[in-house]
Each structure stands twice: as structure tokens, then as C-alpha cells.
Design a protein around this motif. Structure first.
Motif, PDB file in Angstrom:
ATOM      1  N   ILE A 179      -7.018  -2.928  -7.241  1.00 43.16           N
ATOM      2  CA  ILE A 179      -7.249  -2.360  -9.122  1.00 43.16           C
ATOM      3  C   ILE A 179      -8.477  -1.002  -8.985  1.00 43.16           C
ATOM      4  N   PRO A 180      -9.300  -1.390  -8.231  1.00 40.23           N
ATOM      5  CA  PRO A 180     -10.637  -0.665  -7.370  1.00 40.23           C
ATOM      6  C   PRO A 180     -10.334   1.222  -6.904  1.00 40.23           C
ATOM      7  N   LEU A 181      -8.389   1.154  -6.512  1.00 42.22           N
ATOM      8  CA  LEU A 181      -8.300   1.740  -5.936  1.00 42.22           C
ATOM      9  C   LEU A 181      -7.362   2.533  -6.152  1.00 42.22           C
ATOM     10  N   PRO A 218       4.330   3.091 -13.002  1.00 44.90           N
ATOM     11  CA  PRO A 218       3.814   2.608 -12.195  1.00 44.90           C
ATOM     12  C   PRO A 218       3.093   3.629 -11.505  1.00 44.90           C
ATOM     13  N   PRO A 219       1.510   3.397 -10.383  1.00 43.23           N
ATOM     14  CA  PRO A 219       1.040   2.303 -10.331  1.00 43.23           C
ATOM     15  C   PRO A 219       0.137   1.565 -11.412  1.00 43.23           C
ATOM     16  N   SER A 220       0.381   0.581 -12.054  1.00 45.11           N
ATOM     17  CA  SER A 220      -0.277  -0.038 -13.329  1.00 45.11           C
ATOM     18  C   SER A 220      -0.640  -0.980 -12.917  1.00 45.11           C
ATOM     19  N   ILE A 221      -2.684  -0.744 -13.859  1.00 40.42           N
ATOM     20  CA  ILE A 221      -3.494  -1.878 -13.683  1.00 40.42           C
ATOM     21  C   ILE A 221      -2.614  -2.990 -14.320  1.00 40.42           C
ATOM     22  N   SER A 232      -1.459  -3.144  -2.085  1.00 41.50           N
ATOM     23  CA  SER A 232      -2.825  -3.044  -2.076  1.00 41.50           C
ATOM     24  C   SER A 232      -3.487  -2.215  -0.659  1.00 41.50           C
ATOM     25  N   GLU A 233      -2.402  -2.143  -0.184  1.00 36.68           N
ATOM     26  CA  GLU A 233      -2.015  -1.214   1.208  1.00 36.68           C
ATOM     27  C   GLU A 233      -1.865   0.558   0.700  1.00 36.68           C
ATOM     28  N   ALA A 234      -0.652   0.606  -0.386  1.00 38.63           N
ATOM     29  CA  ALA A 234      -0.356   1.838  -0.862  1.00 38.63           C
ATOM     30  C   ALA A 234      -1.796   2.711  -1.823  1.00 38.63           C
ATOM     31  N   ALA A 235      -2.609   1.699  -2.479  1.00 36.38           N
ATOM     32  CA  ALA A 235      -3.486   2.143  -2.885  1.00 36.38           C
ATOM     33  C   ALA A 235      -4.983   2.623  -2.045  1.00 36.38           C
ATOM     34  N   ALA A 236      -4.412   2.354  -1.084  1.00 32.35           N
ATOM     35  CA  ALA A 236      -5.796   2.487  -0.085  1.00 32.35           C
ATOM     36  C   ALA A 236      -5.360   4.327   0.517  1.00 32.35           C
TER      37      ALA A 236
END
Length: 435
Positions: free
Chosen positions: A67-69, A159-162, A249-253
Motif C-alpha cells: 500500500i505505501p509503495l 490494478p494496482p488498486s489499493i 508487494s515486491e512489484a510495488a518496490a
């Protein structure tokens, strides 16, 4: 009768605490504690043990790190010229369509939603660029505002949807499959909106004045180049998820690092922008995660009071068909949208509605898409329609004018909800391919 009394008591507590101006997460925690103490007659030491366990477990979920990323990605793009390039890139490509630059609202929101995951960021970023540009060219003010109100909500679905991450955590379903399920319905919404603009502008060409000088081939090629940064981020983030290389999560980073790289290459990188974007992401993430933690405690309290199981029994005794139940829930969510934001709607209602949906035989992945579509409708309903407030701030128009402009797009979204309900394979086709 017991279940109705319990639900009525908890609803009154929610109205009381939120009406007093208590923060949403604090209000949910107070409702949970009061309900367990009064309705279940739990001693305070037992409530403390339950609360400590639930708060720790829900706050340490690995999925929440995305979420934060994702919010940080959207904040960086909002503060750099990547968003300006998006408008310049789309403008030459829509010149041949009836409605011309009005379609930049639809396409711009669709593309930006695929890198931000936030409806408010999508509406504010695209609206900041397009509202002034369309007004200067004498485009229809009503179509400009209405299309932005409708398309801005795509940040929840594409996507990516919070919101989908939140639903996935609460419903304990695959977030990657939820992301896949949102793609086709999101594109369907964008297509329906564009077709409406084409129809309106074909009937009345004055709604979209013709440009004095059409874009040249060179400008069209340059437009494609301006779209490359956004397309690169979309392919990298979503491609890594669907290829099985990275978790959300890894994709967000990876997406945050890629956004750093893009801003450096484009010459718009500065530590001031990065820090301001990080602070904005921290504020929003703390709000979202605190509500999620409080919602987990509320969900546990509802479970201890046996409300879901009793409510399922009541619904079964009424003999409702699955689609009759769905219609009731749809009306229920529209009413909630008058008073609550999307995240609050999910966390407050899901502990009760999800068991009903599963009992009726609906797929939880499909229901996630249905729920997000209903929340998108809530974004366009007064008095708590966030998209309406954002557009009021951007345009300076009275809220009544904005509501009137958004109403046709509200109806179009409702029609898409009906289509997706009658043909669930629209949402389930891509997740089934992943399986």
C-alpha cells in the motif's frame, strides 16, 4: 431478532462516534470494545487480550507493505512532469475521434490508474492537467467534468488498486488474481464512457470544437514517445506480477525504484520531490492501515457475537435468490456511499456481506470486483463523493453542477455493474487463466 438488535446497537454506536467527529479507526475500535463488553458480556481483560492479538496480527500482514509503495509511486508521478507528458502524448492520438480531447480524461485516467492505485490521485492528477486545457478550447464543461468524475474512479478498479489490496487482505484471497479480475471490467468501463462521449459529440459537434490545425504525423510520433514512461511502469509492475516473478508487494518496490529511474532519465528528479512524495504516502498509508487494523478488530467482534452466521440463517429463511440478494446489497452500498468513503465501506460491511455472498454461491474474486464497482459509484454520490470534492476544488464549480455533470456517468457505471453481474466471466476470465 437477536441479530437485528445486535446490528442495530452497533450501527447506533458507529453513527454516534462518527457523528461526534471521532476518527474512523478510533470509532471502530470503540464500537468493537463496547459491543464485546455490553452484548457479549466480556470482561475488559479478555477484550484487551483479544484486541492485542488481532491488532498485532492484522498490522504485520506482509500484503499491506504494497500500500505505501504504490501510493509513493503515485505521489512521485503527481509531482513530476510524467503526468503532463501523459496529456501531451494522448492529445494527438484522439484527434480522429468524435469528442477529441475529451477522451484524454478517459484514457489518461485509465493509464494513470495502472500506476497509482488511487482514485483521488488519479482524479487530481489528470484533472489538474485536462480541466484547464479543455476549458481554454471551449469544450463542453459538463462532459469534461462528468467524464473526469467517472473515469477518475478507475483508480479503484484497474490494478494496482489499493482498495483491492485491502479487500484481498480482509477476504483472504489472492491479490494477484484480484488485480487480474479488475482489468477487463476496468477497460469495459473506459470503453462505455468513450462510447458515450462519441455518441454525444456525434449528435452535437459543438460539444467538442474542432482544432484549427490538426496534429501532424510528427506530433503523433512525439505523442507516443511521451507515453513511454507510463507504459514502461505499467508493463514492469503488472508484468512482474502476472509473469510470476514478483508478488504485489515486491512489484510495488520495483515500481518505486523504476519511478526513480524514470524521473532521473527525464531530468525531473529532485530530493525535494521524493521527500514530499514520501511524506504524502506516509500520511495516506497511516490512515489506510489504521482503519484496516480497527476493521480487523470490528470483524472479530462481529464474529464473537455470531452476527454473520445468524444473518445467513435469516437470509436463507427469506428464500431470496442469489441475484435478489445481490440487488439488495447493491442498494445497500449505494446508500452507504452517501455517507462513507470507499475504504470505510469495505471494512465495515465485509464481515457481514462476505459470508452471505459465499453462502449464495458467488466467487469471492468476482465479488471483489463487484464491490469495487459499487465503491466507484459511491465516489460519484453526494455528500461524501471524494471525486466530486476534488473536481470542485479543481474547477471552482458549485457542487450541484458537478453532481449533475457526473450523473450520466453514474448511470453508465451502474449499467456496467449489471453487465458484470449477469456475465461474471468478464471478471473471472483472466484469473482462471492464471490458475
Amino acid at each position: 431478532m437477536d441479530v437485528l438488535l445486535s446490528m442495530g446497537f452497533m450501527l447506533l454506536l458507529i453513527i454516534l462516534f462518527l457523528g461526534l467527529g471521532v476518527w474512523v479507526f478510533s470509532g471502530l475500535i470503540l464500537v468493537s470494545i463496547c459491543s464485546l463488553a455490553i452484548l457479549a458480556d466480556f470482561p475488559m481483560d479478555r477484550i484487551g487480550i483479544i484486541a492485542k492479538s488481532i491488532i498485532w496480527r492484522s498490522s504485520s500482514a506482509w500484503e499491506l507493505s504494497a500500500i505505501p509503495l504504490f501510493i509513493w509511486m503515485g505521489e512521485i508521478i503527481f509531482r513530476t512532469d510524467i503526468s503532463d507528458r501523459l496529456f501531451r502524448g494522448l492529445s494527438p492520438l484522439v484527434q480522429w475521434m468524435p469528442g477529441r480531447l475529451l477522451h484524454t480524461n478517459i484514457l489518461g485516467c485509465t493509464l494513470f490508474a495502472a500506476v497509482s492505485g488511487s482514485t483521488s490521485a488519479t482524479t487530481a492528477t489528470v484533472g489538474k492537467i485536462t480541466t484547464g486545457a479543455l476549458a481554454e478550447r471551449n469544450y463542453s464543461n459538463s462532459l469534461s467534468i462528468g467524464s473526469l468524475a467517472g473515469a477518475g474512479s478507475l483508480g479503484l478498479l484497474i490494478p494496482p488498486s489499493i482498495v483491492m489490496i485491502i479487500y484481498g487482505v480482509l477476504a483472504e484471497v489472492s491479490i494477484a488474481k484480484l488485480f487480474a479480475a479488475g482489468i477487463l471490467p476496468g477497460l469495459l468501463v473506459a470503453f462505455v464512457y468513450s462510447m458515450y462521449i462519441i455518441t454525444r459529440c456525434s449528435m452535437n459537434p459543438d460539444l467538442a470544437p474542432k482544432e484549427t490545425e490538426p496534429f501532424s504525423l510528427k506530433e503523433c510520433i512525439s505523442g507516443l514517445q511521451n507515453l513511454l514512461p507510463v507504459v514502461f511502469l505499467i508493463v514492469l509492475v503488472l508484468g512482474s506480477i502476472y509473469a510470476g516473478i514478483a508478488t504485489p508487494s515486491e512489484a510495488a518496490a520495483v515500481g518505486v525504484l523504476a519511478t526513480f529511474f524514470v524521473t532521473i532519465v527525464m531530468g525531473s528528479f529532485s530530493w525535494k520531490v521524493i521527500i514530499e512524495a514520501a511524506m504524502g504516502a506516509i500520511r495516506t498509508s497511516c490512515m489506510v492501515c489504521s482503519i484496516l487494523i480497527a476493521a480487523a478488530l470490528l470483524s472479530t467482534s462481529i464474529g464473537y457475537l455470531h452476527i454473520p452466521s445468524q444473518l445467513v440463517a435469516v437470509i436463507e429463511s427469506m428464500g431470496l435468490t442469489p441475484y435478489a440478494l445481490l440487488l439488495i446489497l447493491a442498494l445497500f452500498y449505494v446508500v452507504l456511499g452517501f455517507f462513507l468513503d470507499g475504504i470505510s465501506i469495505i471494512v465495515m460491511s465485509l464481515p457481514i456481506t462476505l459470508p452471505l455472498i459465499l453462502q449464495a454461491g458467488f466467487d469471492p474474486i468476482w465479488y471483489g470486483v463487484f464491490l469495487v464497482l459499487m465503491i466507484e459509484l459511491a465516489q460519484m454520490t453526494p455528500p461524501v463523493g471524494f471525486n466530486l470534492f476534488i473536481l470542485q476544488g479543481l474547477t471552482g464549480q458549485p457542487i450541484g453542477t458537478i453532481v449533475k455533470a457526473a450523473f450520466p456517468f453514474f448511470l453508465l457505471m451502474a449499467a456496467v455493474v449489471m453487465v458484470v453481474s449477469l456475465f461474471p466471466s468478464i471478471a473471472l476470465f483472466l484469473p482462471q487463466l492464471m490458475s
